[in-house]
Design an enzyme around this catalytic site. Structure first.
Site, PDB file in Angstrom:
ATOM      1  N   GLU A 154      -0.539   4.764  -0.746  1.00 44.32           N
ATOM      2  CA  GLU A 154      -1.366   5.931  -1.083  1.00 44.32           C
ATOM      3  C   GLU A 154      -0.565   7.209  -0.921  1.00 44.32           C
ATOM      4  O   GLU A 154       0.166   7.382   0.060  1.00 44.32           O
ATOM      5  CB  GLU A 154      -2.609   5.972  -0.184  1.00 44.32           C
ATOM      6  CG  GLU A 154      -3.649   4.963  -0.616  1.00 44.32           C
ATOM      7  CD  GLU A 154      -4.920   5.028   0.218  1.00 44.32           C
ATOM      8  OE1 GLU A 154      -5.110   6.003   0.966  1.00 44.32           O
ATOM      9  OE2 GLU A 154      -5.716   4.085   0.119  1.00 44.32           O
ATOM     10  N   ARG A 165      -1.072  -2.473 -19.209  1.00 40.71           N
ATOM     11  CA  ARG A 165      -2.326  -1.739 -19.104  1.00 40.71           C
ATOM     12  C   ARG A 165      -2.164  -0.678 -18.015  1.00 40.71           C
ATOM     13  O   ARG A 165      -1.744  -0.998 -16.893  1.00 40.71           O
ATOM     14  CB  ARG A 165      -3.413  -2.743 -18.730  1.00 40.71           C
ATOM     15  CG  ARG A 165      -4.816  -2.368 -19.008  1.00 40.71           C
ATOM     16  CD  ARG A 165      -5.675  -3.617 -19.092  1.00 40.71           C
ATOM     17  NE  ARG A 165      -5.364  -4.306 -20.351  1.00 40.71           N
ATOM     18  CZ  ARG A 165      -5.784  -3.884 -21.552  1.00 40.71           C
ATOM     19  NH1 ARG A 165      -6.577  -2.826 -21.654  1.00 40.71           N
ATOM     20  NH2 ARG A 165      -5.444  -4.517 -22.660  1.00 40.71           N
ATOM     21  N   ASP A 167      -5.716  13.843 -25.674  1.00 41.70           N
ATOM     22  CA  ASP A 167      -5.744  12.429 -25.281  1.00 41.70           C
ATOM     23  C   ASP A 167      -5.019  11.639 -26.369  1.00 41.70           C
ATOM     24  O   ASP A 167      -5.564  11.372 -27.431  1.00 41.70           O
ATOM     25  CB  ASP A 167      -7.201  11.975 -25.129  1.00 41.70           C
ATOM     26  CG  ASP A 167      -7.315  10.498 -24.750  1.00 41.70           C
ATOM     27  OD1 ASP A 167      -6.295   9.782 -24.777  1.00 41.70           O
ATOM     28  OD2 ASP A 167      -8.438  10.069 -24.429  1.00 41.70           O
ATOM     29  N   THR A 194      -2.891   6.249 -22.478  1.00 44.97           N
ATOM     30  CA  THR A 194      -2.760   4.898 -21.957  1.00 44.97           C
ATOM     31  C   THR A 194      -1.307   4.489 -22.167  1.00 44.97           C
ATOM     32  O   THR A 194      -0.587   5.081 -22.979  1.00 44.97           O
ATOM     33  CB  THR A 194      -3.657   3.897 -22.705  1.00 44.97           C
ATOM     34  OG1 THR A 194      -3.366   3.984 -24.100  1.00 44.97           O
ATOM     35  CG2 THR A 194      -5.128   4.196 -22.475  1.00 44.97           C
ATOM     36  N   LYS A 246      -1.059   0.799 -25.433  1.00 46.48           N
ATOM     37  CA  LYS A 246      -1.369   0.739 -26.866  1.00 46.48           C
ATOM     38  C   LYS A 246      -0.057   0.839 -27.653  1.00 46.48           C
ATOM     39  O   LYS A 246       0.805  -0.002 -27.448  1.00 46.48           O
ATOM     40  CB  LYS A 246      -2.408   1.798 -27.201  1.00 46.48           C
ATOM     41  CG  LYS A 246      -3.736   1.511 -26.444  1.00 46.48           C
ATOM     42  CD  LYS A 246      -4.829   2.512 -26.680  1.00 46.48           C
ATOM     43  CE  LYS A 246      -6.036   2.178 -25.798  1.00 46.48           C
ATOM     44  NZ  LYS A 246      -7.084   3.211 -25.879  1.00 46.48           N
ATOM     45  N   TYR A 305       0.854  -1.201   0.000  1.00 41.53           N
ATOM     46  CA  TYR A 305       0.000   0.000   0.000  1.00 41.53           C
ATOM     47  C   TYR A 305       0.882   1.240   0.000  1.00 41.53           C
ATOM     48  O   TYR A 305       1.810   1.336   0.796  1.00 41.53           O
ATOM     49  CB  TYR A 305      -0.922   0.031   1.229  1.00 41.53           C
ATOM     50  CG  TYR A 305      -2.363  -0.105   0.826  1.00 41.53           C
ATOM     51  CD1 TYR A 305      -2.976   0.900   0.073  1.00 41.53           C
ATOM     52  CD2 TYR A 305      -3.100  -1.242   1.128  1.00 41.53           C
ATOM     53  CE1 TYR A 305      -4.292   0.770  -0.346  1.00 41.53           C
ATOM     54  CE2 TYR A 305      -4.409  -1.377   0.716  1.00 41.53           C
ATOM     55  CZ  TYR A 305      -5.009  -0.368  -0.026  1.00 41.53           C
ATOM     56  OH  TYR A 305      -6.289  -0.491  -0.445  1.00 41.53           O
TER      57      TYR A 305
END
Ligand SMILES: *Cc1c(COP(=O)(O)O)cnc(C)c1O
Length: 427
Positions: free
Chosen positions: A52, A230, A195, A221, A224, A50
């Site tokens: 954060e 991903r 984008d 992203t 691609k 974790y």
């Protein structure tokens, strides 16, 4: 290897998926194959932690090594795209776009993006998407020839005064002129979001112009054309502020607004394994051979487009400048759905797609979308595109001849056997 002992069902499905990826021709333009190094980082113990917050400012102890990983990813992203701030935590492209809207807009504010049916993405203001439901969405379409229509965008912007203009596409085969997009945003004092999810890898290789220094925010992203895991990134310029200090919505505060939109705005713990894999992919993208890769993607797309045009296929905008093409099948008397099915039986994976001014429905549209990034990763060149183009023609011409489609599938397998993918992998 433990997976096949503990969970043979998942193991078997993964092995079958591996065989599917190996044996077929992957032509969905948003897909790619990551390197073994990226896979290794993605399957790492980074997932256990974790963390954060951001490097140096976490809500959990024990983050010294994930800080190193996230800083590597951030620094590589900044260097590769020429910006001074990078957030590498969005879980996916949609999350990156939603975070950008959450950072810059209030509910009910107006945004403007490209209509999905003309090549835009659902997060660019589709009415059933978050972006179209929580904001007032104005949608622009393309010119009759399928190219981006900046004059029409300008008049829509002047009429509706959006606070955010989104430019970037998911099914657009031409180069995007970022200066013209900037002009539209500036005419109404709007923020400009570029984008570049689809073309990020081509920007790195110099085959598509970069919006860095032009757009206020760049989202992309990582899975691609960039050929990473991903995931997604938000890139911008400005001065990150100290934690907790109140900041107003202005250009120089964009880094702070974006970081706060991701956490505490929208996400919890970063996916450290994914961040590690993004760092590795960015290192790979900075190598000289990645430039060659990008150039070859475009050469392959142009070669494939010219075979298809020769065989009487109608391409939206007449061809391609990037990694993809949209084929309008109206003159071939098959729908996009029928073509997708026929090609799938022939071992060629594509997706059905709407064409500009679509006369049919999105569930059974008039076209298909084809791309070359994944085939290029496998090492294919123009010669293979020639052959693949003729198989696509045969499969679509004989869309209901199952014997014919099965025989193409055998030829496809013979070709893909020559381009091994993950030769030592098994689950
Ligand atoms: C793929 C894509 C996205 C969304 O990415 P996901 O990872 O599927 O959420 C957003 N915008 C554009 C233009 C895309 O092509």
């Amino acid at each position: 290897m433990h997976l096949n002992k503990i969970d043979p069902e998942v193991s078997q499905a993964l092995n079958r998926e591996l065989a599917r990826e190996q044996e077929g021709l992957e032509m969905i333009p948003s897909e790619n194959f990551v390197s073994e190094a990226v896979l290794e980082a993605l399957g790492s113990i980074g997932t256990n932690k974790y963390s954060e917050g951001y490097p140096g400012a976490r809500y959990y102890g024990g983050c010294e090594w994930v800080d190193v990983i996230e800083n590597l990813a951030r620094d590589r992203a900044k260097a590769l795209f020429g910006v001074n701030h990078a957030n590498v935590q969005p879980a996916s492209g949609c999350a990156a776009n939603i975070a950008t809207m959450f950072a810059l807009l209030e509910p009910g504010d107006t945004l403007m993006g490209m209509n999905l049916f003309f090549g835009g993405h659902m997060t660019h203001g589709l009415p059933v998407n978050f972006s179209g439901r929580y904001y007032k969405s104005v949608q622009y379409t393309s010119a009759p020839d399928g190219t981006m229509d900046f004059e029409a965008m300008l008049s829509l912007a002047l009429e509706h005064k959006p606070k955010l203009v989104i430019v970037g596409a998911t099914a657009y085969p031409r180069i995007i002129d970022w200066q013209k997009a900037r002009g539209v945003a500036d005419a109404v004092g709007a923020f400009l979001l570029a984008d570049v999810s689809h073309v990020a890898g081509l920007i790195v290789s110099g085959d598509h112009p970069s919006p860095a220094g032009i757009a206020d925010v760049i989202t992309t992203t990582t899975h691609k054309t960039l050929r990473g895991p991903r995931g997604a990134m938000i890139l911008c310029n400005g001065n990150p502020s100290t934690p907790l200090k109140k900041v107003d919505v202005s250009r120089e505060n964009i880094p702070t607004l974006i970081d706060r939109a991701i956490i505490p705005g929208l996400q919890g713990g970063p996916h450290n394994h994914q961040t590690a894999a993004i760092a590795v992919a960015l290192k790979e993208a900075a190598q000289p051979d990645f430039k060659e890769y990008g150039h070859q993607i475009v050469k392959n797309a142009k070669a494939l487009a010219s075979v298809l045009v020769r065989q009487g296929f109608e391409l939206v905008t007449g061809g391609t400048d990037n990694h993809l093409m949209v084929v309008n099948l109206t003159n071939k008397n098959v729908s996009g759905k029928q073509a997708e099915r026929a090609l799938s039986l022939a071992g060629i994976t594509v997706n059905k797609n709407t064409v500009p001014f679509e006369p049919r429905t999105p569930f059974d549209p008039s076209g298909i979308r084809l791309g070359t990034p994944a085939l290029t990763t496998r090492g294919m060149h123009e010669a293979e595109m020639e052959t693949i183009g003729s198989w696509i023609d045969e499969a679509i011409t004989h869309a209901s001849d199952e014997t014919k489609l099965a025989s193409i599938k055998m030829s496809v397998k013979e070709m893909t056997d020559r381009f091994p993918l993950y030769p030592n992998l098994t689950y």
